[in-house]
Design a protein around this motif. Sequence first.
Motif, PDB file in Angstrom:
ATOM      1  N   MET A 149       0.756  -1.307  -0.012  1.00 42.85           N
ATOM      2  CA  MET A 149       0.014   0.034   0.056  1.00 42.85           C
ATOM      3  C   MET A 149       0.873   1.307  -0.040  1.00 42.85           C
ATOM      4  O   MET A 149       0.492   2.412  -0.691  1.00 42.85           O
ATOM      5  N   ASN A 150       1.925   1.185   0.907  1.00 42.11           N
ATOM      6  CA  ASN A 150       2.944   2.416   0.697  1.00 42.11           C
ATOM      7  C   ASN A 150       3.436   2.900  -0.732  1.00 42.11           C
ATOM      8  O   ASN A 150       3.723   4.055  -0.796  1.00 42.11           O
ATOM      9  N   ILE A 151       3.715   1.623  -1.263  1.00 42.33           N
ATOM     10  CA  ILE A 151       4.505   1.863  -2.495  1.00 42.33           C
ATOM     11  C   ILE A 151       3.322   2.555  -3.458  1.00 42.33           C
ATOM     12  O   ILE A 151       3.712   3.412  -4.222  1.00 42.33           O
ATOM     13  N   LEU A 205       0.820  15.315  -0.744  1.00 40.16           N
ATOM     14  CA  LEU A 205       1.579  15.714   0.757  1.00 40.16           C
ATOM     15  C   LEU A 205       0.221  14.854   1.556  1.00 40.16           C
ATOM     16  O   LEU A 205       0.902  14.147   2.516  1.00 40.16           O
ATOM     17  N   PHE A 206      -0.845  14.873   1.330  1.00 39.61           N
ATOM     18  CA  PHE A 206      -1.987  14.374   2.174  1.00 39.61           C
ATOM     19  C   PHE A 206      -1.707  12.619   2.068  1.00 39.61           C
ATOM     20  O   PHE A 206      -1.829  12.089   2.940  1.00 39.61           O
ATOM     21  N   LEU A 207      -1.597  12.358   0.853  1.00 40.38           N
ATOM     22  CA  LEU A 207      -1.452  10.703   0.644  1.00 40.38           C
ATOM     23  C   LEU A 207      -0.332  10.235   1.208  1.00 40.38           C
ATOM     24  O   LEU A 207      -0.164   9.295   1.865  1.00 40.38           O
ATOM     25  N   LEU A 208       0.991  11.042   1.423  1.00 43.12           N
ATOM     26  CA  LEU A 208       2.007  10.745   2.068  1.00 43.12           C
ATOM     27  C   LEU A 208       1.750  10.460   3.626  1.00 43.12           C
ATOM     28  O   LEU A 208       2.468   9.522   4.216  1.00 43.12           O
ATOM     29  N   SER A 209       0.865  11.418   3.932  1.00 40.35           N
ATOM     30  CA  SER A 209       0.683  11.584   5.578  1.00 40.35           C
ATOM     31  C   SER A 209      -0.158  10.212   5.821  1.00 40.35           C
ATOM     32  O   SER A 209      -0.245   9.506   6.991  1.00 40.35           O
ATOM     33  N   LEU A 210      -0.988   9.436   4.805  1.00 48.19           N
ATOM     34  CA  LEU A 210      -1.614   8.207   5.208  1.00 48.19           C
ATOM     35  C   LEU A 210      -0.461   6.991   5.165  1.00 48.19           C
ATOM     36  O   LEU A 210      -1.072   5.754   5.665  1.00 48.19           O
ATOM     37  N   MET A 211       0.808   7.152   4.879  1.00 48.31           N
ATOM     38  CA  MET A 211       1.576   5.992   4.743  1.00 48.31           C
ATOM     39  C   MET A 211       1.718   5.425   6.202  1.00 48.31           C
ATOM     40  O   MET A 211       2.284   6.006   6.860  1.00 48.31           O
ATOM     41  N   ASN A 241       3.902  -0.682  10.689  1.00 50.40           N
ATOM     42  CA  ASN A 241       3.796  -1.414  11.926  1.00 50.40           C
ATOM     43  C   ASN A 241       3.004  -0.411  12.857  1.00 50.40           C
ATOM     44  O   ASN A 241       3.123  -0.200  13.912  1.00 50.40           O
ATOM     45  N   GLY A 242       1.827   0.267  12.111  1.00 53.02           N
ATOM     46  CA  GLY A 242       1.135   1.250  12.921  1.00 53.02           C
ATOM     47  C   GLY A 242       1.504   2.530  13.125  1.00 53.02           C
ATOM     48  O   GLY A 242       0.865   3.425  13.755  1.00 53.02           O
ATOM     49  N   PHE A 243       2.772   2.820  12.674  1.00 54.65           N
ATOM     50  CA  PHE A 243       3.337   4.139  12.885  1.00 54.65           C
ATOM     51  C   PHE A 243       3.480   4.686  11.457  1.00 54.65           C
ATOM     52  O   PHE A 243       3.445   4.316  10.465  1.00 54.65           O
ATOM     53  N   ALA A 244       3.473   6.106  11.598  1.00 55.07           N
ATOM     54  CA  ALA A 244       3.490   6.938  10.388  1.00 55.07           C
ATOM     55  C   ALA A 244       5.033   6.734   9.755  1.00 55.07           C
ATOM     56  O   ALA A 244       5.979   6.991  10.599  1.00 55.07           O
ATOM     57  N   VAL A 245       5.160   6.640   8.482  1.00 52.80           N
ATOM     58  CA  VAL A 245       6.185   6.619   7.862  1.00 52.80           C
ATOM     59  C   VAL A 245       7.067   7.689   7.844  1.00 52.80           C
ATOM     60  O   VAL A 245       8.106   7.991   8.241  1.00 52.80           O
ATOM     61  N   ILE A 246       6.409   8.843   7.329  1.00 53.67           N
ATOM     62  CA  ILE A 246       6.686  10.456   7.272  1.00 53.67           C
ATOM     63  C   ILE A 246       5.968  10.922   8.393  1.00 53.67           C
ATOM     64  O   ILE A 246       4.755  10.947   8.345  1.00 53.67           O
ATOM     65  N   PRO A 247       6.403  11.639   9.411  1.00 50.53           N
ATOM     66  CA  PRO A 247       5.779  12.119  10.323  1.00 50.53           C
ATOM     67  C   PRO A 247       4.772  13.665  10.105  1.00 50.53           C
ATOM     68  O   PRO A 247       5.302  14.600  10.418  1.00 50.53           O
ATOM     69  N   LEU A 248       3.945  13.332   9.059  1.00 50.46           N
ATOM     70  CA  LEU A 248       3.316  14.698   8.664  1.00 50.46           C
ATOM     71  C   LEU A 248       1.952  14.545   9.348  1.00 50.46           C
ATOM     72  O   LEU A 248       0.944  13.740   9.336  1.00 50.46           O
ATOM     73  N   VAL A 265       8.607  19.970   1.831  1.00 42.06           N
ATOM     74  CA  VAL A 265       8.140  19.614   3.592  1.00 42.06           C
ATOM     75  C   VAL A 265       8.579  18.336   3.423  1.00 42.06           C
ATOM     76  O   VAL A 265       9.390  17.837   4.591  1.00 42.06           O
ATOM     77  N   VAL A 266       8.192  17.464   2.778  1.00 38.87           N
ATOM     78  CA  VAL A 266       8.429  16.122   2.785  1.00 38.87           C
ATOM     79  C   VAL A 266       9.940  15.853   2.650  1.00 38.87           C
ATOM     80  O   VAL A 266      10.441  14.989   3.398  1.00 38.87           O
ATOM     81  N   LEU A 267      10.530  16.499   1.886  1.00 43.67           N
ATOM     82  CA  LEU A 267      12.023  16.301   1.756  1.00 43.67           C
ATOM     83  C   LEU A 267      12.792  16.696   3.120  1.00 43.67           C
ATOM     84  O   LEU A 267      13.851  16.000   3.642  1.00 43.67           O
ATOM     85  N   VAL A 268      12.326  17.828   3.889  1.00 43.96           N
ATOM     86  CA  VAL A 268      12.858  18.352   4.956  1.00 43.96           C
ATOM     87  C   VAL A 268      12.712  17.153   6.042  1.00 43.96           C
ATOM     88  O   VAL A 268      13.792  16.848   6.914  1.00 43.96           O
ATOM     89  N   LEU A 269      11.368  16.626   6.210  1.00 45.49           N
ATOM     90  CA  LEU A 269      11.404  15.362   7.130  1.00 45.49           C
ATOM     91  C   LEU A 269      12.110  14.341   6.749  1.00 45.49           C
ATOM     92  O   LEU A 269      12.818  13.692   7.703  1.00 45.49           O
ATOM     93  N   LEU A 270      12.058  13.963   5.326  1.00 43.70           N
ATOM     94  CA  LEU A 270      12.872  12.836   5.258  1.00 43.70           C
ATOM     95  C   LEU A 270      14.633  12.742   5.477  1.00 43.70           C
ATOM     96  O   LEU A 270      15.125  12.108   6.062  1.00 43.70           O
ATOM     97  N   ILE A 271      14.954  14.094   5.457  1.00 43.65           N
ATOM     98  CA  ILE A 271      16.299  14.628   5.640  1.00 43.65           C
ATOM     99  C   ILE A 271      16.632  14.342   7.230  1.00 43.65           C
ATOM    100  O   ILE A 271      17.470  13.944   7.676  1.00 43.65           O
ATOM    101  N   ALA A 272      15.643  15.199   7.932  1.00 39.01           N
ATOM    102  CA  ALA A 272      15.591  14.837   9.209  1.00 39.01           C
ATOM    103  C   ALA A 272      15.480  13.537   9.766  1.00 39.01           C
ATOM    104  O   ALA A 272      16.272  13.201  10.823  1.00 39.01           O
ATOM    105  N   LEU A 273      14.741  12.881   9.385  1.00 40.89           N
ATOM    106  CA  LEU A 273      14.700  11.399   9.549  1.00 40.89           C
ATOM    107  C   LEU A 273      15.874  10.555   9.436  1.00 40.89           C
ATOM    108  O   LEU A 273      16.561   9.737  10.238  1.00 40.89           O
ATOM    109  N   LYS A 274      16.625  10.549   8.270  1.00 39.51           N
ATOM    110  CA  LYS A 274      17.842  10.097   8.007  1.00 39.51           C
ATOM    111  C   LYS A 274      18.936  10.407   8.944  1.00 39.51           C
ATOM    112  O   LYS A 274      19.799   9.817   9.470  1.00 39.51           O
TER     113      LYS A 274
END
Length: 180
Positions: free
Chosen positions: A1-3, A35-41, A44-51, A166-175
């Motif tokens: 589903m995430n893909i 952006l909204f669709l990525l927030s649905l990812m 294991n019950g946790f958001a992949v990207i913290p939107l 915004v998504v790229l900033v979050l992904l860089i921060a997660l990395k």
Amino acid sequence: MNILLIILSVVLWGGAFLCLFGRQAIAPVLSFAALFLLSLMKENGFAVIPLNSTILIGWLCMTLVVMLSSMLQPEAIRRQTRGMGYMVAGATVGMVVGLLGYTLGYDLSLRYAVMIVATALGTALGFLLYTNTPDGRPVRPGSGNFFRYLLAKGFPTAITVMQPGVVLVLLIALKNVNAL
């Protein structure tokens, strides 16, 4: 589903960038939908990207304001596409340069601010570059149309480009967090 959500988001952002050259009022809406669709990812019950809802509501409000202001522009300005390539390229380059804000520190708010300011500055500088071309002479600074056209076309461009940022900033921060 995430893909599937990632693929749909990328397609929506591609459509948003294409709409900047035609139906500019729709471009921020498509970008927000991605952006909204990525927030649905979830994994294991946790958001992949913290939107979170604060981010989504903030960008939804900005999207609605920009969309409505674009729709309220006179028909002649709405149909005009002059300089859009320069503004989109400037905004994209500004966003990429703004992503280097991760080197300034670990504060996520600072990273957002750098990306947003760099994108807005890139949009304005791209338009300023366009005004130095022969086609851009009617909207050059001092013509009386410079700020009007920049605001009418630059805001939707900047908001559309900032949302993937915004998504790229979050992904860089997660990395960076995972690398510690």
